[in-house]
Scaffold this active site. Structure first.
Site, PDB file in Angstrom:
ATOM      1  N   LEU A   1       0.814  -1.210   0.000  1.00 52.20           N
ATOM      2  CA  LEU A   1       0.000   0.000   0.000  1.00 52.20           C
ATOM      3  C   LEU A   1       0.853   1.268   0.000  1.00 52.20           C
ATOM      4  O   LEU A   1       1.709   1.446   0.870  1.00 52.20           O
ATOM      5  CB  LEU A   1      -0.934  -0.003   1.223  1.00 52.20           C
ATOM      6  CG  LEU A   1      -1.901   1.169   1.337  1.00 52.20           C
ATOM      7  CD1 LEU A   1      -2.872   1.165   0.164  1.00 52.20           C
ATOM      8  CD2 LEU A   1      -2.653   1.102   2.658  1.00 52.20           C
ATOM      9  N   ASP A   2       0.612   2.130  -0.996  1.00 52.23           N
ATOM     10  CA  ASP A   2       1.266   3.442  -1.106  1.00 52.23           C
ATOM     11  C   ASP A   2       2.785   3.357  -1.166  1.00 52.23           C
ATOM     12  O   ASP A   2       3.486   4.295  -0.784  1.00 52.23           O
ATOM     13  CB  ASP A   2       0.846   4.355   0.062  1.00 52.23           C
ATOM     14  CG  ASP A   2      -0.628   4.725   0.004  1.00 52.23           C
ATOM     15  OD1 ASP A   2      -1.165   4.793  -1.116  1.00 52.23           O
ATOM     16  OD2 ASP A   2      -1.230   4.936   1.070  1.00 52.23           O
ATOM     17  N   GLU A   3       3.332   2.243  -1.647  1.00 49.90           N
ATOM     18  CA  GLU A   3       4.777   2.081  -1.720  1.00 49.90           C
ATOM     19  C   GLU A   3       5.256   1.766  -3.136  1.00 49.90           C
ATOM     20  O   GLU A   3       6.378   1.336  -3.330  1.00 49.90           O
ATOM     21  CB  GLU A   3       5.237   0.980  -0.752  1.00 49.90           C
ATOM     22  CG  GLU A   3       5.016   1.329   0.722  1.00 49.90           C
ATOM     23  CD  GLU A   3       5.614   0.302   1.665  1.00 49.90           C
ATOM     24  OE1 GLU A   3       6.454  -0.510   1.213  1.00 49.90           O
ATOM     25  OE2 GLU A   3       5.246   0.310   2.856  1.00 49.90           O
TER      26      GLU A   3
END
Length: 286
Positions: free
Chosen positions: A229-231
């Site tokens: 997530l969000d990486e």
């Protein structure tokens, strides 16, 4: 007798770095009666990979051009793509309730400022249906309140992507997490946008948290979506300085502007074949 019409091509190449690549590609383009109008190249010393983006004018058919390139691409084991400059990329947009990013994408598409074609907008709320309708783009609402709802929606996405030949999925402030399986299936084809407070101000009301802590910089990050997530690999980031006198509502307004700008730029670079993946990083030829 009229001359054959020129086509403006964009050619992208990724392969292991080794001697002779530029010479070989240039020779193949010359054999296709091509004229290079724009050229970018980069070698990653971290991964040993070579990246190139060329724009080429040529009057030969695609099949002839590809046949000239094929021996070179095979010799160097290249991942490559040949496209037409300015071709509109089929793009599906997913939304929730916030409309600033969607509005910017739809406006710039209609104004001819963004080389994408949006055949539909899909959301887990109905709030942005009128906005999509204003721009004459079909809207589908898919409420998600359970794992079964999420699975059904992702199955609908897969069907729509296949039927409409969707090349890019944009999460324009879509506030649902896509499954790990879906992220892996479409890796490198999904772009997300979020504020740059992470990991400092997680959860709800990040701008309220930022205001209470007296932040001096706010920004946004556009990145590819991965199962982490969000990486995912970062495509574009922007930052704006704010003042102690700015209210929470003012911070929200500034933040929405920078989110819209950042997402639109990332989508534009993707559509123009200016974004190439280098592992967990991106190479941007702008």
């Amino acid at each position: 007798m009229t001359s054959p019409a020129l086509t403006h091509w964009v050619l992208t190449i990724v392969c292991e770095d080794q001697p002779g690549i530029v010479h070989a590609i240039s020779g193949a383009i010359l054999a296709a009666n091509g004229n290079i109008t724009e050229a970018h190249q980069y070698t990653s010393h971290d991964t040993g990979r070579f990246f190139m983006r060329l724009q080429v004018e040529s009057a030969v058919p695609r099949e002839f051009f590809e046949n000239q390139l094929l021996p070179v691409t095979q010799r160097y084991s290249m991942d490559w793509n040949l496209d037409v400059v300015g071709r509109k990329v089929k793009t599906l947009v997913l939304v929730s309730k916030s409309g600033h990013c969607l509005n910017d994408l739809l406006f710039r598409q209609r104004a001819g400022q963004l080389p994408i074609e949006i055949p539909a907008v899909m959301g887990n709320h109905s709030d942005l249906g009128e906005m999509a309708q204003f721009y004459s783009v079909p809207f589908e609402e898919h409420k998600i309140s359970s794992d079964a709802d999420k699975k059904a929606f992702e199955d609908r996405l897969r069907t729509f992507i296949a039927e409409e030949k969707i090349e890019l999925v944009v999460l324009a402030r879509y506030m649902q997490i896509l499954s790990e399986e879906f992220c892996k299936e479409f890796e490198g084809r999904i772009i997300n946008i979020h504020h740059s407070f992470l990991p400092g101000f997680k959860g709800a009301n990040p701008y309220a948290q930022a205001h209470s802590r007296g932040v001096k910089l706010i920004g946004a990050t556009a990145h590819f979506v991965t199962a982490d997530l969000d990486e995912g690999p970062i495509i574009e980031q922007n930052v704006v300085r704010v003042e102690h006198s700015d209210s929470k509502n003012r911070l929200v307004s500034i933040g929405q502007d920078v989110e819209s700008k950042t997402l639109t730029q990332a989508v534009r670079w993707f559509a123009e074949s200016r974004v190439l993946l280098d592992g967990a990083r991106t190479v941007i030829f702008n």
